[in-house]
Write a protein that holds these residues in place. Structure first.
Motif, PDB file in Angstrom:
ATOM      1  N   ALA A  55     -34.594  70.382 -41.091  1.00 36.20           N
ATOM      2  CA  ALA A  55     -34.658  69.555 -42.300  1.00 36.20           C
ATOM      3  C   ALA A  55     -35.747  68.509 -42.165  1.00 36.20           C
ATOM      4  O   ALA A  55     -36.069  68.053 -41.060  1.00 36.20           O
ATOM      5  CB  ALA A  55     -33.309  68.874 -42.567  1.00 36.20           C
ATOM      6  N   ALA A  56     -36.309  68.104 -43.312  1.00 35.28           N
ATOM      7  CA  ALA A  56     -37.321  67.036 -43.369  1.00 35.28           C
ATOM      8  C   ALA A  56     -37.261  66.407 -44.749  1.00 35.28           C
ATOM      9  O   ALA A  56     -37.119  67.115 -45.757  1.00 35.28           O
ATOM     10  CB  ALA A  56     -38.715  67.585 -43.088  1.00 35.28           C
ATOM     11  N   ASP A  57     -37.356  65.079 -44.812  1.00 34.85           N
ATOM     12  CA  ASP A  57     -37.305  64.424 -46.118  1.00 34.85           C
ATOM     13  C   ASP A  57     -38.598  64.662 -46.895  1.00 34.85           C
ATOM     14  O   ASP A  57     -39.610  65.087 -46.333  1.00 34.85           O
ATOM     15  CB  ASP A  57     -37.011  62.924 -45.976  1.00 34.85           C
ATOM     16  N   ASN A  58     -38.550  64.391 -48.193  1.00 32.14           N
ATOM     17  CA  ASN A  58     -39.653  64.730 -49.097  1.00 32.14           C
ATOM     18  C   ASN A  58     -40.584  63.562 -49.395  1.00 32.14           C
ATOM     19  O   ASN A  58     -41.313  63.587 -50.379  1.00 32.14           O
ATOM     20  CB  ASN A  58     -39.103  65.269 -50.423  1.00 32.14           C
ATOM     21  N   LEU A  59     -40.580  62.545 -48.544  1.00 41.46           N
ATOM     22  CA  LEU A  59     -41.402  61.366 -48.805  1.00 41.46           C
ATOM     23  C   LEU A  59     -42.721  61.436 -48.050  1.00 41.46           C
ATOM     24  O   LEU A  59     -42.768  61.800 -46.871  1.00 41.46           O
ATOM     25  CB  LEU A  59     -40.652  60.103 -48.377  1.00 41.46           C
ATOM     26  N   ALA A  60     -43.800  61.087 -48.747  1.00 43.76           N
ATOM     27  CA  ALA A  60     -45.103  60.878 -48.115  1.00 43.76           C
ATOM     28  C   ALA A  60     -45.498  59.428 -48.377  1.00 43.76           C
ATOM     29  O   ALA A  60     -45.663  59.032 -49.528  1.00 43.76           O
ATOM     30  CB  ALA A  60     -46.146  61.835 -48.676  1.00 43.76           C
ATOM     31  N   SER A  61     -45.622  58.653 -47.323  1.00 42.73           N
ATOM     32  CA  SER A  61     -45.857  57.212 -47.451  1.00 42.73           C
ATOM     33  C   SER A  61     -47.347  56.889 -47.340  1.00 42.73           C
ATOM     34  O   SER A  61     -48.047  57.417 -46.463  1.00 42.73           O
ATOM     35  CB  SER A  61     -45.101  56.453 -46.353  1.00 42.73           C
ATOM     36  N   TYR A  62     -47.817  56.031 -48.243  1.00 46.90           N
ATOM     37  CA  TYR A  62     -49.186  55.510 -48.193  1.00 46.90           C
ATOM     38  C   TYR A  62     -49.104  54.179 -47.467  1.00 46.90           C
ATOM     39  O   TYR A  62     -48.868  53.133 -48.071  1.00 46.90           O
ATOM     40  CB  TYR A  62     -49.737  55.355 -49.604  1.00 46.90           C
ATOM     41  N   GLY A  63     -49.263  54.222 -46.142  1.00 48.53           N
ATOM     42  CA  GLY A  63     -48.994  53.031 -45.347  1.00 48.53           C
ATOM     43  C   GLY A  63     -47.509  52.742 -45.385  1.00 48.53           C
ATOM     44  O   GLY A  63     -46.689  53.555 -44.986  1.00 48.53           O
ATOM     45  N   ALA A 217     -37.520  53.081 -42.232  1.00 44.29           N
ATOM     46  CA  ALA A 217     -38.086  52.519 -43.464  1.00 44.29           C
ATOM     47  C   ALA A 217     -39.054  53.465 -44.155  1.00 44.29           C
ATOM     48  O   ALA A 217     -39.450  53.219 -45.288  1.00 44.29           O
ATOM     49  CB  ALA A 217     -38.795  51.201 -43.162  1.00 44.29           C
ATOM     50  N   ARG A 218     -39.461  54.544 -43.510  1.00 43.27           N
ATOM     51  CA  ARG A 218     -40.403  55.498 -44.114  1.00 43.27           C
ATOM     52  C   ARG A 218     -39.720  56.790 -44.534  1.00 43.27           C
ATOM     53  O   ARG A 218     -40.372  57.798 -44.734  1.00 43.27           O
ATOM     54  CB  ARG A 218     -41.529  55.833 -43.120  1.00 43.27           C
ATOM     55  N   SER A 219     -38.393  56.778 -44.671  1.00 39.80           N
ATOM     56  CA  SER A 219     -37.668  57.989 -45.026  1.00 39.80           C
ATOM     57  C   SER A 219     -37.132  57.899 -46.452  1.00 39.80           C
ATOM     58  O   SER A 219     -37.230  56.874 -47.119  1.00 39.80           O
ATOM     59  CB  SER A 219     -36.515  58.233 -44.047  1.00 39.80           C
ATOM     60  N   LEU A 220     -36.548  59.009 -46.907  1.00 45.81           N
ATOM     61  CA  LEU A 220     -36.053  59.122 -48.277  1.00 45.81           C
ATOM     62  C   LEU A 220     -34.707  59.826 -48.244  1.00 45.81           C
ATOM     63  O   LEU A 220     -34.424  60.602 -47.327  1.00 45.81           O
ATOM     64  CB  LEU A 220     -37.048  59.911 -49.127  1.00 45.81           C
ATOM     65  N   SER A 221     -33.881  59.564 -49.257  1.00 46.37           N
ATOM     66  CA  SER A 221     -32.566  60.212 -49.297  1.00 46.37           C
ATOM     67  C   SER A 221     -32.682  61.690 -49.652  1.00 46.37           C
ATOM     68  O   SER A 221     -31.818  62.489 -49.293  1.00 46.37           O
ATOM     69  CB  SER A 221     -31.667  59.499 -50.317  1.00 46.37           C
ATOM     70  N   LYS A 222     -33.732  62.092 -50.364  1.00 48.59           N
ATOM     71  CA  LYS A 222     -33.910  63.492 -50.734  1.00 48.59           C
ATOM     72  C   LYS A 222     -34.674  64.221 -49.628  1.00 48.59           C
ATOM     73  O   LYS A 222     -35.669  63.714 -49.117  1.00 48.59           O
ATOM     74  CB  LYS A 222     -34.673  63.604 -52.051  1.00 48.59           C
ATOM     75  N   TYR A 223     -34.203  65.396 -49.300  1.00 47.89           N
ATOM     76  CA  TYR A 223     -34.841  66.147 -48.222  1.00 47.89           C
ATOM     77  C   TYR A 223     -34.728  67.644 -48.458  1.00 47.89           C
ATOM     78  O   TYR A 223     -33.930  68.111 -49.280  1.00 47.89           O
ATOM     79  CB  TYR A 223     -34.217  65.780 -46.868  1.00 47.89           C
ATOM     80  N   SER A 224     -35.568  68.385 -47.731  1.00 48.69           N
ATOM     81  CA  SER A 224     -35.550  69.843 -47.753  1.00 48.69           C
ATOM     82  C   SER A 224     -34.823  70.338 -46.509  1.00 48.69           C
ATOM     83  O   SER A 224     -34.950  69.741 -45.434  1.00 48.69           O
ATOM     84  CB  SER A 224     -36.970  70.408 -47.771  1.00 48.69           C
ATOM     85  N   LEU A 225     -34.084  71.423 -46.669  1.00 49.39           N
ATOM     86  CA  LEU A 225     -33.319  71.985 -45.561  1.00 49.39           C
ATOM     87  C   LEU A 225     -33.476  73.494 -45.563  1.00 49.39           C
ATOM     88  O   LEU A 225     -33.452  74.125 -46.630  1.00 49.39           O
ATOM     89  CB  LEU A 225     -31.847  71.581 -45.668  1.00 49.39           C
ATOM     90  N   ALA A 226     -33.646  74.070 -44.403  1.00 48.38           N
ATOM     91  CA  ALA A 226     -33.777  75.526 -44.275  1.00 48.38           C
ATOM     92  C   ALA A 226     -32.881  76.019 -43.154  1.00 48.38           C
ATOM     93  O   ALA A 226     -32.727  75.349 -42.122  1.00 48.38           O
ATOM     94  CB  ALA A 226     -35.231  75.921 -43.997  1.00 48.38           C
TER      95      ALA A 226
END
Length: 260
Positions: A55-63, A217-226
């Motif tokens: 699994a990995a969350d779907n956030l891409a952080s700009y800084g 602080a760089r994560s998100l509640s929504k994520y992808s899981l396989a």
């Protein structure tokens, strides 16, 4: 008055003499790729008796800005392999769209019934990362390769230095500090994989994603899981951390405008 940005904060030439800018001169090209800008955080994976959950969350952080909230960092490669990437998003896209897609097209074009297994893809990626590191132009990613290989689950890691290793429970980024202890409670060693069911593995990964949402602080509640098994790859791109509301803060003394 000199309004050019390179002159801001410099001593006045008429008072202190001409500014010496010789240190700015270089024969080398500018290397913008050595400073990742848009990045993704943790990837978490766990073996179970019959496959691997990743699994990995779907956030891409700009800084520190949570800029893009729909970036999937898991990619299915071939029939029984999933690659998860943490780190620079542009380097991840180069690996996924340029290298891995070309590799699979070249392999399937032969139409000889042979398919690349997870160990093949892992060795290929590890060599690519090490070669770029030797050129002093690394791909700023840490990769987890999960799959079904030779009748058993496969899980291994490779980073931007070309460091490679395998374990039944792996995580990148902040997950290496927060998620791995939770994973090792369930799976302390390779021998414990036989006793882990699919449901238990999924529940453990979901718990890790919830902890990372709270603490990273760089994560998100929504994520992808396989889920990779010997049959196929099952994926879900719109999972969400359970019980992730912040209502518990209302009971903390000193929170908000409550009267103590």
């Amino acid at each position: 008055m000199n309004h050019l940005p390179e002159a801001w904060g410099r001593p006045r030439n008429d008072v202190y003499g001409t500014y010496d800018a010789s240190y700015l001169q270089s024969s080398m090209p500018n290397q913008h790729t050595q400073s990742p800008i848009v990045t993704g955080t943790s990837v978490v994976a766990l073996k179970f008796n019959g496959g691997v959950v990743i699994a990995a969350d779907n956030l891409a952080s700009y800084g520190s800005l949570a800029r893009f909230t729909n970036v999937e960092r898991l990619k299915q490669v071939g029939t029984h392999t999933v690659v998860g990437a943490g780190g620079d998003i542009s380097d991840m896209q180069y690996l996924h769209e340029k290298l891995l897609d070309s590799l699979i097209i070249k392999e399937e074009y032969q139409n000889d019934g042979h398919h690349l297994r997870a160990s093949h893809i892992y060795r290929y990626l590890s060599k690519v990362l090490y070669q770029r590191r030797c050129k002093f132009d690394p791909l700023w990613n840490t990769l987890l390769v999960a799959g079904w290989d030779d009748g058993k689950p496969f899980l291994a890691s490779a980073d931007l230095l070309g460091t490679t290793f395998s374990a039944p429970a792996l995580a990148t980024g902040f997950g290496a500090h927060l998620a791995v202890p939770l994973l090792r409670r369930v799976c302390p060693d390779e021998a414990a994989v036989e006793n882990i069911t699919r449901e238990q593995a999924v529940d453990t990964i979901e718990e890790c994603m919830k902890v990372l949402f709270y603490r990273d602080a760089r994560s998100l509640s929504k994520y992808s899981l396989a889920i990779i098994t010997g049959k196929d790859v099952e994926g879900a791109a719109e999972c969400e951390a359970k019980n992730q509301s912040w209502k518990f803060a209302e009971g903390i003394r000193g929170y908000g405008t409550q009267v103590v």
